[in-house]
Motif scaffolding. Structure first.
Motif, PDB file in Angstrom:
ATOM      1  N   ASP A  79      44.317  45.197  44.529  1.00  0.00           N
ATOM      2  CA  ASP A  79      43.671  44.177  45.943  1.00  0.00           C
ATOM      3  C   ASP A  79      41.926  45.096  46.645  1.00  0.00           C
ATOM      4  O   ASP A  79      41.430  44.830  46.341  1.00  0.00           O
ATOM      5  N   ALA A  80      42.381  46.720  46.456  1.00  0.00           N
ATOM      6  CA  ALA A  80      42.345  47.947  47.569  1.00  0.00           C
ATOM      7  C   ALA A  80      40.915  48.459  45.592  1.00  0.00           C
ATOM      8  O   ALA A  80      39.939  48.241  45.971  1.00  0.00           O
ATOM      9  N   VAL A  81      41.192  47.924  44.706  1.00  0.00           N
ATOM     10  CA  VAL A  81      40.226  48.524  43.474  1.00  0.00           C
ATOM     11  C   VAL A  81      39.522  47.297  43.362  1.00  0.00           C
ATOM     12  O   VAL A  81      38.124  47.598  43.329  1.00  0.00           O
ATOM     13  N   GLU A  82      39.544  46.237  43.342  1.00  0.00           N
ATOM     14  CA  GLU A  82      38.982  45.133  43.568  1.00  0.00           C
ATOM     15  C   GLU A  82      38.191  44.961  45.624  1.00  0.00           C
ATOM     16  O   GLU A  82      36.780  45.067  44.699  1.00  0.00           O
ATOM     17  N   ARG A  83      38.353  45.204  46.336  1.00  0.00           N
ATOM     18  CA  ARG A  83      37.745  45.046  47.629  1.00  0.00           C
ATOM     19  C   ARG A  83      36.382  46.578  47.264  1.00  0.00           C
ATOM     20  O   ARG A  83      35.733  46.662  47.283  1.00  0.00           O
ATOM     21  N   GLN A  84      36.818  48.208  45.984  1.00  0.00           N
ATOM     22  CA  GLN A  84      36.014  49.066  46.444  1.00  0.00           C
ATOM     23  C   GLN A  84      34.658  48.659  45.389  1.00  0.00           C
ATOM     24  O   GLN A  84      33.945  48.922  45.499  1.00  0.00           O
ATOM     25  N   MET A  85      35.357  48.155  44.060  1.00  0.00           N
ATOM     26  CA  MET A  85      34.594  47.760  43.388  1.00  0.00           C
ATOM     27  C   MET A  85      33.372  46.449  43.541  1.00  0.00           C
ATOM     28  O   MET A  85      31.968  45.953  42.869  1.00  0.00           O
ATOM     29  N   GLY A  86      33.924  45.950  44.160  1.00  0.00           N
ATOM     30  CA  GLY A  86      33.665  44.248  44.720  1.00  0.00           C
ATOM     31  C   GLY A  86      33.239  43.568  43.735  1.00  0.00           C
ATOM     32  O   GLY A  86      32.701  42.748  43.304  1.00  0.00           O
ATOM     33  N   LEU A  87      34.591  43.488  42.735  1.00  0.00           N
ATOM     34  CA  LEU A  87      34.295  42.376  41.942  1.00  0.00           C
ATOM     35  C   LEU A  87      35.717  42.466  41.322  1.00  0.00           C
ATOM     36  O   LEU A  87      36.815  43.070  41.168  1.00  0.00           O
ATOM     37  N   LEU A  88      35.989  41.428  40.769  1.00  0.00           N
ATOM     38  CA  LEU A  88      37.510  41.243  40.730  1.00  0.00           C
ATOM     39  C   LEU A  88      38.313  41.317  39.890  1.00  0.00           C
ATOM     40  O   LEU A  88      37.252  41.512  38.190  1.00  0.00           O
ATOM     41  N   LEU A  89      39.103  41.766  39.787  1.00  0.00           N
ATOM     42  CA  LEU A  89      40.067  42.359  37.923  1.00  0.00           C
ATOM     43  C   LEU A  89      40.758  41.340  36.879  1.00  0.00           C
ATOM     44  O   LEU A  89      41.226  40.477  37.716  1.00  0.00           O
ATOM     45  N   PRO A  90      40.283  41.222  35.782  1.00  0.00           N
ATOM     46  CA  PRO A  90      40.964  40.182  35.345  1.00  0.00           C
ATOM     47  C   PRO A  90      42.871  39.745  35.688  1.00  0.00           C
ATOM     48  O   PRO A  90      43.089  41.167  35.348  1.00  0.00           O
ATOM     49  N   ARG A  91      42.826  38.581  35.304  1.00  0.00           N
ATOM     50  CA  ARG A  91      44.871  38.671  35.488  1.00  0.00           C
ATOM     51  C   ARG A  91      45.286  39.654  33.800  1.00  0.00           C
ATOM     52  O   ARG A  91      46.407  40.283  34.638  1.00  0.00           O
ATOM     53  N   GLY A  92      44.682  39.776  32.760  1.00  0.00           N
ATOM     54  CA  GLY A  92      45.478  40.913  31.946  1.00  0.00           C
ATOM     55  C   GLY A  92      45.030  42.574  32.441  1.00  0.00           C
ATOM     56  O   GLY A  92      46.182  42.592  32.083  1.00  0.00           O
ATOM     57  N   ALA A  93      44.217  42.446  32.944  1.00  0.00           N
ATOM     58  CA  ALA A  93      44.014  44.469  33.646  1.00  0.00           C
ATOM     59  C   ALA A  93      45.360  43.911  35.227  1.00  0.00           C
ATOM     60  O   ALA A  93      46.084  45.341  34.353  1.00  0.00           O
ATOM     61  N   ARG A  94      45.348  43.071  35.615  1.00  0.00           N
ATOM     62  CA  ARG A  94      46.192  43.524  36.670  1.00  0.00           C
ATOM     63  C   ARG A  94      47.496  43.389  36.700  1.00  0.00           C
ATOM     64  O   ARG A  94      48.335  44.265  36.625  1.00  0.00           O
ATOM     65  N   ALA A  95      48.055  42.715  35.203  1.00  0.00           N
ATOM     66  CA  ALA A  95      49.108  43.261  34.172  1.00  0.00           C
ATOM     67  C   ALA A  95      49.473  44.100  33.499  1.00  0.00           C
ATOM     68  O   ALA A  95      50.909  44.441  33.384  1.00  0.00           O
ATOM     69  N   TRP A  96      48.278  44.269  33.230  1.00  0.00           N
ATOM     70  CA  TRP A  96      48.640  45.992  32.373  1.00  0.00           C
ATOM     71  C   TRP A  96      48.539  47.095  33.275  1.00  0.00           C
ATOM     72  O   TRP A  96      49.443  48.194  33.258  1.00  0.00           O
ATOM     73  N   TRP A  97      47.942  46.728  34.294  1.00  0.00           N
ATOM     74  CA  TRP A  97      48.407  48.595  35.201  1.00  0.00           C
ATOM     75  C   TRP A  97      49.508  48.285  36.076  1.00  0.00           C
ATOM     76  O   TRP A  97      50.347  48.559  36.700  1.00  0.00           O
ATOM     77  N   ARG A  98      49.899  46.714  36.779  1.00  0.00           N
ATOM     78  CA  ARG A  98      50.861  47.262  36.583  1.00  0.00           C
ATOM     79  C   ARG A  98      52.478  47.141  36.155  1.00  0.00           C
ATOM     80  O   ARG A  98      53.096  47.650  36.601  1.00  0.00           O
ATOM     81  N   ALA A  99      52.321  46.832  34.997  1.00  0.00           N
ATOM     82  CA  ALA A  99      53.334  47.369  33.796  1.00  0.00           C
ATOM     83  C   ALA A  99      53.343  49.670  33.646  1.00  0.00           C
ATOM     84  O   ALA A  99      54.239  49.972  33.453  1.00  0.00           O
ATOM     85  N   ALA A 100      52.323  49.554  33.540  1.00  0.00           N
ATOM     86  CA  ALA A 100      51.551  51.482  33.233  1.00  0.00           C
ATOM     87  C   ALA A 100      50.418  52.151  34.051  1.00  0.00           C
ATOM     88  O   ALA A 100      49.594  50.838  34.039  1.00  0.00           O
ATOM     89  N   ASP A 101      50.165  52.550  34.717  1.00  0.00           N
ATOM     90  CA  ASP A 101      49.500  53.728  35.118  1.00  0.00           C
ATOM     91  C   ASP A 101      48.852  54.841  34.699  1.00  0.00           C
ATOM     92  O   ASP A 101      49.195  56.313  34.951  1.00  0.00           O
ATOM     93  N   GLY A 102      48.953  54.880  33.092  1.00  0.00           N
ATOM     94  CA  GLY A 102      48.185  55.731  32.423  1.00  0.00           C
ATOM     95  C   GLY A 102      49.249  56.596  31.960  1.00  0.00           C
ATOM     96  O   GLY A 102      50.591  56.868  32.601  1.00  0.00           O
TER      97      GLY A 102
END
Length: 230
Positions: A79-102
């Motif tokens: 949510d913080a990244v969305e506020r920083q970027m000013g655009l919504l993250l797609p649901r699938g991208a959120r699911a990816w980063w919830r599973a793995a952060d690099g």
């Protein structure tokens, strides 16, 4: 002789003289707290399942990435990244980063390198690094506007387009002028991950001694969407 007007039972009393039973007033049952029902999200569920498929392949082969994949982030960070970027993250991208952060780097006697997913030699980016690439704060060339990198390979990116509900990713080759780029393909993130998982099963082999992947080109070409594996 008994008169016919005498009551049959001398001890019977009238209804008005009977004891009255007073019932306590019923108290209202407490109102249960509202239950938040999770909204079904088929795309996010597919992404989570595909990440598990990839993990099982990486673990089966003993690939470096199996033990170097970092835990995912929480929704508050997304949510913080969305506020920083000013655009919504797609649901699938959120699911990816919830599973793995690099990934964490692999250090051997001869080199230090970032583990790759296998097909194509792509490195998963952590969310912080992805935001840095998107905002031009490095490392590497900045991503074009409204695109958030998910995977990197030298000056090439696989980035997700922000502001949409479905996670659509595209391969980009960045130009040195930092303003132009070449576009190779555009596909759903779930289809990309599924293609990678199929390739790991049939055409991409891990070499433990070399800490690297090799590809069977004939098996690769037999797979659908082979352009996603290049």
């Amino acid at each position: 002789m008994t008169s016919s007007n005498t009551p049959l039972e001398a001890g019977r009393t009238g209804r008005a003289d009977q004891a009255r039973v007073v019932r306590a007033a019923r108290t209202a049952a407490p109102v249960p707290a509202p239950v938040r029902v999770a909204v079904a999200d088929p795309e996010a569920d597919r992404i989570a399942g595909l990440v598990q498929r990839l993990r099982s392949h990486w673990t089966r082969t003993g690939a470096d990435i199996a033990t170097r994949l970092r835990p995912g982030v929480d929704d508050a960070r997304l949510d913080a990244v969305e506020r920083q970027m000013g655009l919504l993250l797609p649901r699938g991208a959120r699911a990816w980063w919830r599973a793995a952060d690099g990934v964490d780097p692999v250090r051997t006697t001869f080199r230090t390198s970032a583990p790759t997913v296998g097909p194509g030699g792509w490195v998963p980016l952590g969310l912080d690094e992805a935001v840095q690439r998107a905002t031009g704060q490095g490392p590497g060339l900045a991503a074009p506007p409204a695109l958030l990198p998910v995977f990197a390979r030298d000056e090439e990116l696989i980035a997700v387009r922000l502001g949409s509900s479905r996670a659509v990713v595209e391969q980009l080759v960045l130009a040195e002028d930092k303003e132009s780029y070449q576009h190779s393909w555009r596909v759903g993130l779930d289809e990309l991950l599924s293609t990678w998982a199929d390739a790991l099963l049939a055409a991409v082999i891990w070499l433990p001694d070399a800490h690297d992947w090799v590809t069977d080109p004939f098996a690769l070409q037999a797979l659908p969407r082979a352009e996603l594996l290049d």
